[in-house]
Design an enzyme around this catalytic site. Structure first.
Site, PDB file in Angstrom:
ATOM      1  N   GLY A  54      -9.961  -3.045  -2.773  1.00  0.00           N
ATOM      2  CA  GLY A  54     -10.952  -4.005  -2.320  1.00  0.00           C
ATOM      3  C   GLY A  54     -12.369  -3.577  -2.649  1.00  0.00           C
ATOM      4  O   GLY A  54     -13.199  -4.394  -3.088  1.00  0.00           O
TER       5      GLY A  54
ATOM      6  N   GLY B  32      -4.964   2.609  -0.402  1.00  0.00           N
ATOM      7  CA  GLY B  32      -4.884   1.960  -1.704  1.00  0.00           C
ATOM      8  C   GLY B  32      -5.445   0.556  -1.657  1.00  0.00           C
ATOM      9  O   GLY B  32      -6.196   0.133  -2.541  1.00  0.00           O
ATOM     10  N   ASP B  33      -5.092  -0.189  -0.621  1.00  0.00           N
ATOM     11  CA  ASP B  33      -5.648  -1.527  -0.433  1.00  0.00           C
ATOM     12  C   ASP B  33      -7.157  -1.476  -0.292  1.00  0.00           C
ATOM     13  O   ASP B  33      -7.890  -2.269  -0.901  1.00  0.00           O
ATOM     14  CB  ASP B  33      -5.060  -2.165   0.829  1.00  0.00           C
ATOM     15  CG  ASP B  33      -3.672  -2.729   0.612  1.00  0.00           C
ATOM     16  OD1 ASP B  33      -3.361  -3.149  -0.512  1.00  0.00           O
ATOM     17  OD2 ASP B  33      -2.893  -2.769   1.576  1.00  0.00           O
ATOM     18  N   LEU B  34      -7.636  -0.580   0.542  1.00  0.00           N
ATOM     19  CA  LEU B  34      -9.068  -0.523   0.819  1.00  0.00           C
ATOM     20  C   LEU B  34      -9.857  -0.125  -0.426  1.00  0.00           C
ATOM     21  O   LEU B  34     -10.917  -0.701  -0.724  1.00  0.00           O
ATOM     22  CB  LEU B  34      -9.335   0.452   1.956  1.00  0.00           C
ATOM     23  CG  LEU B  34      -8.724   0.034   3.305  1.00  0.00           C
ATOM     24  CD1 LEU B  34      -8.806   1.172   4.309  1.00  0.00           C
ATOM     25  CD2 LEU B  34      -9.410  -1.207   3.836  1.00  0.00           C
TER      26      LEU B  34
ATOM     27  N   ASP C  53       0.792  -1.216   0.000  1.00  0.00           N
ATOM     28  CA  ASP C  53       0.000   0.000   0.000  1.00  0.00           C
ATOM     29  C   ASP C  53       0.832   1.278   0.000  1.00  0.00           C
ATOM     30  O   ASP C  53       0.604   2.164  -0.816  1.00  0.00           O
ATOM     31  CB  ASP C  53      -0.952   0.003   1.204  1.00  0.00           C
ATOM     32  CG  ASP C  53      -1.778   1.258   1.272  1.00  0.00           C
ATOM     33  OD1 ASP C  53      -2.820   1.308   0.606  1.00  0.00           O
ATOM     34  OD2 ASP C  53      -1.365   2.215   1.963  1.00  0.00           O
TER      35      ASP C  53
END
Length: 389
Positions: free
Chosen positions: A173, A168-170, A140
């Site tokens: 997702g 960024g990950d969230l 991230d």
């Protein structure tokens, strides 16, 4: 809503697990396929909770509710055989391996669709599945920097700063879950699953919003400028006699109500229009903070509320989770964990009209222990295959 959907979650870390958790929140049955040593986040801490030697990572607990866990070594014949059986019964497969890894394990997209033509495949990568840097690992903070977000965040252009959560990950997702739901809807018409792809890079660039068009259209390069809006003034964080408050004067009508609070004529130069206020932002901030220094935050929040000015305080997370408004929205859920007992987790963001709490399930499942559902999932597969035979 998705109660008839079976999702295979082959992902680890955060982007993929968050996507699978969102689908689980909507009622899907999510089977998390973990290596024998488990998702990396089972070891990410402290903090850990539980008895010594049997601890659980709070990081893992944050992104794996409403799932079952089975273990499989996909490099072994037994592991590949289990995944093959699961694929035949599933509706969705989520993976966030580096490009090419799943194919090398014997599960290319073509092979997966041979096993199950209706399977929706969702692939999450760091920088995209192709292109000159498509093979890069995606973490991230690296993606936040490479995708420009850190250059926009922080107190000044010289201090690029990451966001306080792995945004960024969230976002990846969320985009993955959004794409999966769209592909499932399309499958109702076509009868076939398709491949959905997203990445940390795409997800961050996709939310550049007006900062992106400042460059693509106007040719300006935005940079970090602290807690104030680059295009609206006054809009940001302001010090008072004790703690800061945030205000958002987002229209000329609001300015007309706000200006008298700080002793200004709303229609008088040099702050009569938003472009003028933006050009003189620094001096306007100083003027406002000089006025706000007379009283504490609660006094100013009350005055701002009386004037109809959008405003708020900066809460710590303990404040957020004990706030009546947070609790009124069903954003905290109690789950029964196999080893921890009753634990409270942050809940889903969606709230449906017939549910007093967030999500689309009658009850929420605790994040699973590693391999907790090996036996029950094997029994389910046996029953499915017997019915088919």
């Amino acid at each position: 809503m998705l109660s008839d959907i079976v999702v295979l979650d082959l992902t680890r870390a955060l982007a993929g697990p968050h996507a699978a958790m969102m689908l689980g929140d909507l009622g899907a049955r999510v089977i998390k396929v973990e290596s024998p040593t488990g998702d990396d986040t089972r070891g990410w801490g402290p903090p850990f909770v539980g008895e010594p030697g049997d601890e659980e990572s709070t990081y893992f607990l944050s992104c794996n509710r409403n799932k079952e866990s089975v273990t499989a070594d996909l490099k072994s014949d037994d592991g590949r055989a289990l995944l093959t059986r699961l694929v035949r019964q599933a509706d969705v497969l989520l993976e966030n391996f580096r490009p090419g890894v799943l194919s090398r394990l014997g599960f290319s997209e073509e092979r997966l669709h041979q096993l199950n033509p209706r399977l929706v495949i969702c692939s999450i990568t760091g920088f995209g599945h192709d292109g000159p840097e498509g093979g890069r690992a995606g973490y991230d903070q690296i993606a936040q920097g490479e995708a420009g977000l850190m250059s926009l965040t922080g107190p000044s252009p010289d201090e690029p700063t990451k966001v306080g959560v792995p945004i960024g990950d969230l976002l990846a997702g969320m985009n993955a879950a959004y794409g999966v739901v769209a592909a499932l809807h399309e499958r109702n018409t076509t009868g076939r699953g398709r491949v959905v792809r997203t990445s940390l890079l795409a997800s961050i660039v996709g939310v550049h919003a007006f900062q992106g068009t400042r460059w693509t259209v106007a040719g300006e390069v935005p940079r970090g400028m602290g807690n104030h809006h680059p295009s609206i003034a006054p809009y940001g964080l302001f010090r008072t006699a004790d703690s800061p408050v945030q205000i958002a004067v987002g229209s000329e009508g609001l300015w007309a109500r706000f200006a008298p609070l700080i002793g200004l004529d709303a229609g008088a130069a040099p702050y009569a229009t938003n472009p003028e206020r933006v050009r003189r932002r620094d001096e306007l901030i100083a003027l406002i903070e000089a006025r706000f220094a007379d009283e504490g935050a609660e006094v100013w929040l009350a005055r701002l509320a009386d004037a109809g000015i959008p405003a708020g305080k900066v809460r710590t997370l303990d404040d957020v989770y004990t706030w009546d408004q947070t609790r009124s929205q069903g954003l905290l859920i109690d789950v029964e964990h196999e080893s921890l007992g009753t634990v409270q987790l942050p809940g889903p963001a969606l709230r449906l009209d017939d549910h007093p709490y967030a999500g689309a399930r009658e009850t929420h499942l605790a994040p699973p222990r590693l391999g907790q559902h090996n036996a029950s999932v094997a029994a389910w597969l046996d029953a499915c295959e017997t019915d088919e035979a």
